[in-house]
Motif scaffolding. Structure first.
Motif, PDB file in Angstrom:
ATOM      1  N   TRP A  65      35.045  29.850  42.261  1.00  0.00           N
ATOM      2  CA  TRP A  65      35.390  31.049  43.018  1.00  0.00           C
ATOM      3  C   TRP A  65      36.903  31.072  43.168  1.00  0.00           C
ATOM      4  O   TRP A  65      37.506  30.049  43.490  1.00  0.00           O
ATOM      5  N   VAL A  66      37.484  32.225  42.935  1.00  0.00           N
ATOM      6  CA  VAL A  66      38.940  32.312  42.970  1.00  0.00           C
ATOM      7  C   VAL A  66      39.362  33.342  44.007  1.00  0.00           C
ATOM      8  O   VAL A  66      38.844  34.462  44.034  1.00  0.00           O
ATOM      9  N   LEU A  67      40.275  32.932  44.878  1.00  0.00           N
ATOM     10  CA  LEU A  67      40.734  33.848  45.929  1.00  0.00           C
ATOM     11  C   LEU A  67      41.501  35.013  45.311  1.00  0.00           C
ATOM     12  O   LEU A  67      42.274  34.829  44.376  1.00  0.00           O
ATOM     13  N   ASN A  68      41.292  36.188  45.858  1.00  0.00           N
ATOM     14  CA  ASN A  68      42.095  37.326  45.449  1.00  0.00           C
ATOM     15  C   ASN A  68      43.460  37.240  46.099  1.00  0.00           C
ATOM     16  O   ASN A  68      43.596  36.720  47.204  1.00  0.00           O
ATOM     17  N   LYS A  69      44.415  37.759  45.385  1.00  0.00           N
ATOM     18  CA  LYS A  69      45.771  37.711  45.941  1.00  0.00           C
ATOM     19  C   LYS A  69      45.852  38.611  47.167  1.00  0.00           C
ATOM     20  O   LYS A  69      45.436  39.770  47.145  1.00  0.00           O
ATOM     21  N   ALA A  70      46.381  38.044  48.246  1.00  0.00           N
ATOM     22  CA  ALA A  70      46.495  38.822  49.481  1.00  0.00           C
ATOM     23  C   ALA A  70      47.672  39.781  49.379  1.00  0.00           C
ATOM     24  O   ALA A  70      48.681  39.463  48.773  1.00  0.00           O
ATOM     25  N   GLU A  71      47.501  40.950  49.966  1.00  0.00           N
ATOM     26  CA  GLU A  71      48.624  41.898  49.996  1.00  0.00           C
ATOM     27  C   GLU A  71      49.262  41.855  51.366  1.00  0.00           C
ATOM     28  O   GLU A  71      48.582  41.894  52.382  1.00  0.00           O
ATOM     29  N   ASN A  72      50.563  41.780  51.386  1.00  0.00           N
ATOM     30  CA  ASN A  72      51.317  41.685  52.632  1.00  0.00           C
ATOM     31  C   ASN A  72      50.760  40.558  53.505  1.00  0.00           C
ATOM     32  O   ASN A  72      50.688  40.659  54.717  1.00  0.00           O
ATOM     33  N   GLY A  73      50.305  39.497  52.876  1.00  0.00           N
ATOM     34  CA  GLY A  73      49.824  38.346  53.630  1.00  0.00           C
ATOM     35  C   GLY A  73      48.427  38.516  54.191  1.00  0.00           C
ATOM     36  O   GLY A  73      47.874  37.615  54.784  1.00  0.00           O
ATOM     37  N   THR A  74      47.827  39.689  54.055  1.00  0.00           N
ATOM     38  CA  THR A  74      46.496  39.888  54.621  1.00  0.00           C
ATOM     39  C   THR A  74      45.485  40.119  53.501  1.00  0.00           C
ATOM     40  O   THR A  74      45.706  40.945  52.633  1.00  0.00           O
ATOM     41  N   ALA A  75      44.418  39.380  53.554  1.00  0.00           N
ATOM     42  CA  ALA A  75      43.407  39.510  52.507  1.00  0.00           C
ATOM     43  C   ALA A  75      42.326  40.482  52.937  1.00  0.00           C
ATOM     44  O   ALA A  75      41.987  40.583  54.114  1.00  0.00           O
ATOM     45  N   TYR A  76      41.838  41.245  51.993  1.00  0.00           N
ATOM     46  CA  TYR A  76      40.734  42.156  52.253  1.00  0.00           C
ATOM     47  C   TYR A  76      39.608  41.818  51.295  1.00  0.00           C
ATOM     48  O   TYR A  76      39.795  41.089  50.335  1.00  0.00           O
ATOM     49  N   GLU A  77      38.474  42.394  51.589  1.00  0.00           N
ATOM     50  CA  GLU A  77      37.356  42.173  50.686  1.00  0.00           C
ATOM     51  C   GLU A  77      37.657  42.800  49.329  1.00  0.00           C
ATOM     52  O   GLU A  77      38.310  43.844  49.295  1.00  0.00           O
ATOM     53  N   PRO A  78      37.207  42.223  48.249  1.00  0.00           N
ATOM     54  CA  PRO A  78      36.536  40.927  48.191  1.00  0.00           C
ATOM     55  C   PRO A  78      37.543  39.787  48.345  1.00  0.00           C
ATOM     56  O   PRO A  78      38.580  39.798  47.703  1.00  0.00           O
ATOM     57  N   TYR A  79      37.221  38.851  49.195  1.00  0.00           N
ATOM     58  CA  TYR A  79      38.147  37.749  49.440  1.00  0.00           C
ATOM     59  C   TYR A  79      38.292  36.860  48.206  1.00  0.00           C
ATOM     60  O   TYR A  79      39.315  36.265  47.961  1.00  0.00           O
ATOM     61  N   CYS A  80      37.216  36.766  47.466  1.00  0.00           N
ATOM     62  CA  CYS A  80      37.282  35.941  46.260  1.00  0.00           C
ATOM     63  C   CYS A  80      36.263  36.446  45.243  1.00  0.00           C
ATOM     64  O   CYS A  80      35.324  37.147  45.602  1.00  0.00           O
ATOM     65  N   VAL A  81      36.474  36.101  44.013  1.00  0.00           N
ATOM     66  CA  VAL A  81      35.529  36.486  42.953  1.00  0.00           C
ATOM     67  C   VAL A  81      35.187  35.255  42.131  1.00  0.00           C
ATOM     68  O   VAL A  81      35.941  34.288  42.068  1.00  0.00           O
ATOM     69  N   ARG A  82      34.028  35.326  41.506  1.00  0.00           N
ATOM     70  CA  ARG A  82      33.561  34.208  40.691  1.00  0.00           C
ATOM     71  C   ARG A  82      34.175  34.317  39.300  1.00  0.00           C
ATOM     72  O   ARG A  82      34.148  35.395  38.682  1.00  0.00           O
ATOM     73  N   ALA A  83      34.739  33.201  38.805  1.00  0.00           N
ATOM     74  CA  ALA A  83      35.280  33.222  37.440  1.00  0.00           C
ATOM     75  C   ALA A  83      34.127  33.435  36.463  1.00  0.00           C
ATOM     76  O   ALA A  83      33.006  33.020  36.713  1.00  0.00           O
ATOM     77  N   ARG A  84      34.431  34.072  35.364  1.00  0.00           N
ATOM     78  CA  ARG A  84      33.363  34.385  34.410  1.00  0.00           C
ATOM     79  C   ARG A  84      33.007  33.194  33.534  1.00  0.00           C
ATOM     80  O   ARG A  84      31.938  33.105  32.966  1.00  0.00           O
ATOM     81  N   SER A  85      33.953  32.274  33.418  1.00  0.00           N
ATOM     82  CA  SER A  85      33.766  31.221  32.431  1.00  0.00           C
ATOM     83  C   SER A  85      34.061  29.865  33.050  1.00  0.00           C
ATOM     84  O   SER A  85      34.810  29.750  34.016  1.00  0.00           O
ATOM     85  N   MET A  86      33.470  28.832  32.480  1.00  0.00           N
ATOM     86  CA  MET A  86      33.800  27.483  32.923  1.00  0.00           C
ATOM     87  C   MET A  86      34.945  26.894  32.107  1.00  0.00           C
ATOM     88  O   MET A  86      35.464  25.845  32.423  1.00  0.00           O
ATOM     89  N   GLU A  87      35.342  27.576  31.055  1.00  0.00           N
ATOM     90  CA  GLU A  87      36.447  27.072  30.240  1.00  0.00           C
ATOM     91  C   GLU A  87      37.782  27.221  30.969  1.00  0.00           C
ATOM     92  O   GLU A  87      37.953  28.127  31.772  1.00  0.00           O
ATOM     93  N   PRO A  88      38.716  26.329  30.683  1.00  0.00           N
ATOM     94  CA  PRO A  88      40.058  26.512  31.246  1.00  0.00           C
ATOM     95  C   PRO A  88      40.583  27.867  30.812  1.00  0.00           C
ATOM     96  O   PRO A  88      40.373  28.273  29.673  1.00  0.00           O
ATOM     97  N   CYS A  89      41.215  28.571  31.726  1.00  0.00           N
ATOM     98  CA  CYS A  89      41.634  29.905  31.318  1.00  0.00           C
ATOM     99  C   CYS A  89      43.053  30.230  31.681  1.00  0.00           C
ATOM    100  O   CYS A  89      43.609  31.221  31.219  1.00  0.00           O
ATOM    101  N   SER A  90      43.698  29.400  32.503  1.00  0.00           N
ATOM    102  CA  SER A  90      44.994  29.816  33.009  1.00  0.00           C
ATOM    103  C   SER A  90      46.008  30.028  31.895  1.00  0.00           C
ATOM    104  O   SER A  90      46.902  30.830  32.015  1.00  0.00           O
TER     105      SER A  90
END
Ligand code: NAG
Ligand code: NAG
Ligand code: NAG
Length: 526
Positions: A488-513
């Motif tokens: 699960w990867v956190l969504n980037k917060a805007e102006n320091g405040t996070a809104y839904e969706p707080y995080c999303v599930r990565a689609r793959s288990m492979e390294p992706c960065s």
């Protein structure tokens, strides 16, 4: 085996100077223990083992004579090991798998992690293709025939030393040398796995420049040979200079950069024409700092072979990583002691990787809130009850979860721990929060810090659920890649405040960065 005095250092719960760490259960079998208690235990173990052994003789086909002894010995060791595990978390159902591995294994003590990994990491329902099995076996044979100090290696090396460019292959051995960049450990693992796949595809032998810590961190992956480049390799003094580049590009040796800021010239590495040119070259020296494996999939001359090796492209790093990267016993000791002290008893283990430093108090609390919001929203973590303070003795649900936090700074860990300490959970679940390292361990190359970094990556890969602040981290990449986890990867917060969706599930288990940083051959359009 005094256990009374436990160190409070979380990273090293049972201080032990034995370099064969991780094998403390095996140590119990040695005769040099003095206390009566240990002797009694030993006696009980031997008796139980002989019962087990007789049973195994009765219940099985009679084994041939020469395996009887080793099998008996394995069973004694196994029995002790199982005892330890039974009393220390519910891993006992994995016994049989270990049985199989250990009985057929040899020289187990030199690298215990190879045989015990399945006790700590969830196994995925996917098996590697039989074609990959076949290719790895073939590779091992090649490496054994061409590895350091074999006759073939010596012959090929002599040619290099004498700059003998005459045609006619003397040994049929060609090599790819992976240079140690002394980069972060995660990046080195990603690039090394890529280099191994390249070696496999091109029938080259992979040799690893050991640097200061590689031999301390990783077991030899290939049986009866070494993957480390011998210290006295002739071109070694030139590895960090420019002269190699000028010299290279002949049938003896070639030097290539496959790095993130590759020039266009260097990107041509993935073009078929470049690969054809390299075919004759005996020594290919590769300087690489990242995960170039996906670029191999877009090289057309490798495409067919890769489809056969990895019917599921998504799992290439998972299978290669599990094959290549086995912690040495000293690192395995760090991993297993930590695991049994803090994680083993929990019904669920949640790994959280926080790659953001603590600067700026505003953002700090927002990030903690976001992590908790992500966890509760997706039922990874329970909510806390802030009004009614029901003592947990009144609660019937005694399930427990262990949260394992990997981050360079301690603040996030303390905040999350305090939330679950100061408030009961609405479900009654007990949440324990742990963090092994308080150091900026990635920044230096000292051996203990590399060991801790490797242990932390491995422990993250052993969790059931992984949450990360972003996917742009080699630690996350390797941890979820090795563990076969979709984080699960956190969504980037805007102006320091996070809104839904707080995080999303990565689609793959492979390294992706790092995949988007690389280009395939198709990029060259000038
Ligand atoms: C290869 O060379 C090394 C030293 O240069 C030597 O120790 C080794 O025995 C040689 N191997 C064979 C098979 O001759
Ligand atoms: C490795 O060497 C040992 C002893 O030298 C031998 O018993 C074993 O069969 C070898 N393993 C392989 C895979 O060749
Ligand atoms: C963030 O701040 C900027 C300017 O301060 C503002 O224009 C923007 O709407 C804010 N975004 C959110 C999501 O509040």
């Amino acid at each position: 085996m005094k256990r009374g005095k436990k160190s409070s250092d979380a990273g090293d719960p049972v201080t032990n100077s034995d370099t064969r760490t991780g094998s403390s259960e095996l140590d119990a079998m040695r005769p040099n223990l003095s206390s009566m208690k240990s002797m009694g235990l030993l006696l009980a173990v031997l008796m139980a083992a002989s019962v087990m052994f007789s049973l195994s003789v009765v219940l099985r086909d009679p084994p041939s004579d020469d395996v009887v002894e080793t099998e008996a010995a394995s069973r004694v060791i196994l029995f002790r090991f199982h005892q330890a595990i039974d009393s220390d978390g519910g891993l006992s159902e994995k016994k049989e798998q270990l049985d199989d591995v250990l009985v057929h294994g040899f020289d187990k003590e030199s690298c215990l992690s190879k045989y015990e990994a399945s006790l700590y990491r969830k196994e995925l329902p996917f098996k590697q293709s039989s074609y990959l099995d076949y290719r790895l076996k073939k590779y091992e044979d090649l490496h054994r025939r061409c590895g350091p100090f074999t006759r073939s290696y010596n012959l090929t090396l002599d040619k290099l030393k004498s700059r003998d460019r005459s045609d006619g292959e003397v040994s049929g051995c060609r090599y790819v040398i992976w240079l140690n960049s002394n980069d972060e450990l995660g990046n080195r693992m990603l690039s090394l796995a890529s280099a191994f796949l390249y070696a496999l595809l091109t029938n080259r032998v992979l040799l690893v420049e050991p640097g200061v810590d590689m031999a301390d961190l990783f077991c030899e992956p290939f049986p009866n040979t070494s993957w480390f480049l011998p210290l006295e390799f002739p071109l070694k003094s030139q590895f960090n200079g420019q002269s190699l580049l000028h010299d290279s590009g002949n049938s003896l040796f070639a030097y290539r950069h496959v790095v993130r800021d590759s020039s266009d010239q260097q990107k041509l590495f993935f073009c078929d024409e470049s690969q054809v040119l390299l075919e004759e070259t005996q020594w290919l020296i590769l300087k690489t700092d990242s995960f170039f494996l996906p670029s191999l999939f877009s090289t057309s001359s490798f495409e067919q072979e890769l489809e056969k090796i990895f019917p599921e492209k998504e799992m290439a790093f998972y299978f290669l990583g599990q094959y290549l990267f086995h912690p040495t016993n000293v690192v395995w000791g760090l991993i297993t002691r930590y695991y049994h002290a803090y994680l083993a008893r929990a019904e669920q283990k949640i790994g959280i990787y926080i790659g953001v430093s603590e600067s700026g108090n505003d953002q700090f609390q927002h990030l903690v809130d976001q992590i908790l919001a992500c966890g509760t929203k997706h039922k990874l973590l329970p909510e806390v009850e802030k009004q009614r303070h029901l003592p947990s003795s009144q609660v019937l649900n005694r399930k427990s979860k262990a949260v394992f936090i990997s981050s360079a700074s301690p603040g996030y860990f303390e905040s999350i721990r305090d939330v679950y300490w100061e408030n009961p959970t609405v479900t009654g679940e007990i949440i324990s929060v742990h963090k092994p390292s308080h150091k900026e361990f990635q920044k230096t190359q000292r051996n203990m810090e590399s060991r801790r970094a490797w242990a932390e990556i491995y422990l993250l890969s052993c969790t059931d659920v992984l949450v990360g602040t972003s996917l742009w981290s080699s630690v996350m990449d390797v941890a979820h890649g090795l563990g076969g986890l979709k984080p699960w990867v956190l969504n980037k917060a805007e102006n320091g405040t996070a809104y839904e969706p707080y995080c999303v599930r990565a689609r793959s288990m492979e390294p992706c960065s790092q995949t988007t940083l690389f280009h395939s051959c198709k990029v060259k359009d000038e």
